[in-house]
Design an enzyme around this catalytic site. Structure first.
Site, PDB file in Angstrom:
ATOM      1  CB  SER A 168       5.519   6.838  -5.889  1.00 50.94           C
ATOM      2  OG  SER A 168       5.904   5.561  -5.411  1.00 50.94           O
ATOM      3  CE1 TYR A 201       0.202   5.191  -5.868  1.00 47.83           C
ATOM      4  CE2 TYR A 201       2.312   4.045  -5.991  1.00 47.83           C
ATOM      5  CZ  TYR A 201       1.502   5.028  -5.423  1.00 47.83           C
ATOM      6  OH  TYR A 201       2.002   5.849  -4.440  1.00 47.83           O
TER       7      TYR A 201
HETATM    8  P1  NDP Z   1      -2.451   8.294   3.352  1.00 45.87           P
HETATM    9  O1  NDP Z   1      -3.457   7.284   2.939  1.00 45.87           O
HETATM   10  O2  NDP Z   1      -2.125   8.424   4.790  1.00 45.87           O
HETATM   11  O3  NDP Z   1      -2.867   9.730   2.809  1.00 45.87           O
HETATM   12  C1  NDP Z   1      -3.558   9.908   1.606  1.00 45.87           C
HETATM   13  C2  NDP Z   1      -4.240  11.263   1.653  1.00 45.87           C
HETATM   14  O4  NDP Z   1      -4.921  11.485   0.405  1.00 45.87           O
HETATM   15  C3  NDP Z   1      -5.271  11.365   2.757  1.00 45.87           C
HETATM   16  O5  NDP Z   1      -5.124  12.592   3.412  1.00 45.87           O
HETATM   17  C4  NDP Z   1      -6.603  11.316   2.022  1.00 45.87           C
HETATM   18  O6  NDP Z   1      -7.554  12.112   2.697  1.00 45.87           O
HETATM   19  C5  NDP Z   1      -6.204  11.980   0.710  1.00 45.87           C
HETATM   20  N1  NDP Z   1      -7.146  11.716  -0.372  1.00 45.87           N
HETATM   21  C6  NDP Z   1      -7.471  10.549  -0.942  1.00 45.87           C
HETATM   22  N2  NDP Z   1      -8.423  10.719  -1.882  1.00 45.87           N
HETATM   23  C7  NDP Z   1      -8.703  12.057  -1.888  1.00 45.87           C
HETATM   24  C8  NDP Z   1      -9.603  12.862  -2.623  1.00 45.87           C
HETATM   25  N3  NDP Z   1     -10.427  12.364  -3.555  1.00 45.87           N
HETATM   26  N4  NDP Z   1      -9.632  14.191  -2.361  1.00 45.87           N
HETATM   27  C9  NDP Z   1      -8.829  14.732  -1.422  1.00 45.87           C
HETATM   28  N5  NDP Z   1      -7.955  14.010  -0.693  1.00 45.87           N
HETATM   29  C10 NDP Z   1      -7.905  12.682  -0.927  1.00 45.87           C
HETATM   30  O7  NDP Z   1      -1.151   7.957   2.505  1.00 45.87           O
HETATM   31  P2  NDP Z   1       0.237   8.722   2.263  1.00 45.87           P
HETATM   32  O8  NDP Z   1       0.435   9.813   3.214  1.00 45.87           O
HETATM   33  O9  NDP Z   1       1.249   7.678   2.154  1.00 45.87           O
HETATM   34  O10 NDP Z   1      -0.021   9.290   0.810  1.00 45.87           O
HETATM   35  C11 NDP Z   1       0.324  10.604   0.416  1.00 45.87           C
HETATM   36  C12 NDP Z   1       0.934  10.562  -0.978  1.00 45.87           C
HETATM   37  O11 NDP Z   1       2.200   9.894  -0.907  1.00 45.87           O
HETATM   38  C13 NDP Z   1       0.129   9.828  -2.033  1.00 45.87           C
HETATM   39  O12 NDP Z   1       0.137  10.577  -3.231  1.00 45.87           O
HETATM   40  C14 NDP Z   1       0.890   8.532  -2.220  1.00 45.87           C
HETATM   41  O13 NDP Z   1       0.693   7.984  -3.501  1.00 45.87           O
HETATM   42  C15 NDP Z   1       2.304   9.005  -2.001  1.00 45.87           C
HETATM   43  N6  NDP Z   1       3.284   7.971  -1.673  1.00 45.87           N
HETATM   44  C16 NDP Z   1       3.198   7.281  -0.487  1.00 45.87           C
HETATM   45  C17 NDP Z   1       4.109   6.286  -0.211  1.00 45.87           C
HETATM   46  C18 NDP Z   1       4.033   5.457   1.034  1.00 45.87           C
HETATM   47  O14 NDP Z   1       4.781   4.484   1.138  1.00 45.87           O
HETATM   48  N7  NDP Z   1       3.188   5.789   2.004  1.00 45.87           N
HETATM   49  C19 NDP Z   1       5.206   5.974  -1.135  1.00 45.87           C
HETATM   50  C20 NDP Z   1       5.221   6.785  -2.312  1.00 45.87           C
HETATM   51  C21 NDP Z   1       4.296   7.746  -2.558  1.00 45.87           C
HETATM   52  P3  NDP Z   1      -9.132  11.835   2.792  1.00 45.87           P
HETATM   53  O15 NDP Z   1      -9.329  10.338   2.769  1.00 45.87           O
HETATM   54  O16 NDP Z   1      -9.492  12.459   4.100  1.00 45.87           O
HETATM   55  O17 NDP Z   1      -9.720  12.551   1.631  1.00 45.87           O
END
Ligand code: NDP
Length: 245
Positions: free
Chosen positions: A139, A152
């Site tokens: 990020s 974070y």
């Molecule tokens: P979402 O919340 O849409 O996606 C997060 C994903 O992580 C989901 O698919 C969720 O699936 C999965 N997840 C969470 N906990 C677990 C777990 N214990 N095991 C397996 N899967 C898990 O958010 P984003 O798409 O934004 O996030 C994706 C990445 O991008 C993250 O690492 C986030 O930190 C990073 N990011 C996002 C930004 C933004 O502005 N959106 C900015 C910078 C970085 P499920 O709940 O089904 O398990």
């Protein structure tokens, strides 16, 4: 373009979902991991309906056995792993004085240990293949700390540190394993849904509403990094909305 086997964690929404769909549409074979099975089923069905190939395994990245099982699913189904994207992540930000230790534990377990378990599961397979690529989602919060972002940010600095160590070790080993860090700015996903501190949630949701770009725009850059020639490794993608300060 050669067809690649691409494993993505956190593939049930947001950046992971968009990347899975984009890479499948480009002819790659996708293996999707996350906890919400119904979402994974819908995404696999959408990929197949569009003429692509994908399978899923319900995966909790806080369990190394579960992550190993996801890698095994890829090998059993498609015979190899060309790209492993550790993308699962959570961002329940709050100020340290609030002592939200459950949120801290979750971020450390998902954002850091999840990436390490991905390396443990996929690196031996890539070493044996003498090729592969890790894509680890960090990020812009892994480049700078702000009030409420300490934990974070710490997890995302860690993702960058682990990725750089992996890059150096694999370069020395001559394993032909590439390492790419993706550092997005604000992206319109479900990420802010899980913030437990109401004031921080409200502040960040307003910032996201004013600025966020779509997850498909992040996926475009990931596709570019995957398609570079094998001797070329794009080590970090920093992608912000143009309006993000
Ligand atoms: P979402 O919340 O849409 O996606 C997060 C994903 O992580 C989901 O698919 C969720 O699936 C999965 N997840 C969470 N906990 C677990 C777990 N214990 N095991 C397996 N899967 C898990 O958010 P984003 O798409 O934004 O996030 C994706 C990445 O991008 C993250 O690492 C986030 O930190 C990073 N990011 C996002 C930004 C933004 O502005 N959106 C900015 C910078 C970085 P499920 O709940 O089904 O398990």
């Amino acid at each position: 373009m050669t067809k690649k086997v691409v494993v993505i964690t956190g593939a049930s929404s947001g950046i992971g979902e968009a990347t899975a769909k984009k890479l499948a549409a480009a002819g790659n074979q996708l293996v999707l991991g996350a906890r919400r099975e119904s979402r994974l089923q819908e995404i696999v069905a959408a990929i197949e309906q569009a003429g692509g190939e994908a399978v899923y395994a319900v995966t909790d990245v806080t369990s190394s056995d579960s992550v190993k099982a996801l890698a095994q699913k890829a090998v059993d189904t498609y015979g190899r792993i060309d790209v492993w994207m550790s993308n699962a992540g959570l961002m329940p930000q709050s100020e340290l004085i609030q002592g939200r230790t459950e949120d801290w534990d979750q971020m450390i377990d998902v954002n850091i240990k999840g990436v390490l378990y991905g390396i443990a599961a996929a690196l031996p397979i890539m070493r044996a293949q003498k090729s592969g690529q890790f894509i680890n989602t960090a990020s812009v919060a892994g480049h700078a700390v702000h009030p409420a972002s300490s934990v974070y940010s710490a997890t995302k600095y860690a993702v960058r540190a682990i990725s750089e160590g992996l890059r150096q070790e694999e370069a020395i080993a001559g394993s032909n394993v590439r390492v790419t860090v993706v550092s997005p700015g604000m992206v319109a996903t479900e990420l802010t849904n899980h913030i437990t501190d109401a004031a921080t949630k409200d502040r960040l949701e307003h910032a996201w509403a004013d600025n966020a770009i779509s997850p498909e725009e992040i996926a475009d850059s990931i596709l570019f990094a995957v398609n570079l020639p094998e001797n070329t490794s794009m080590n970090e993608l920093v992608i912000r909305p143009t309006s993000q300060k």
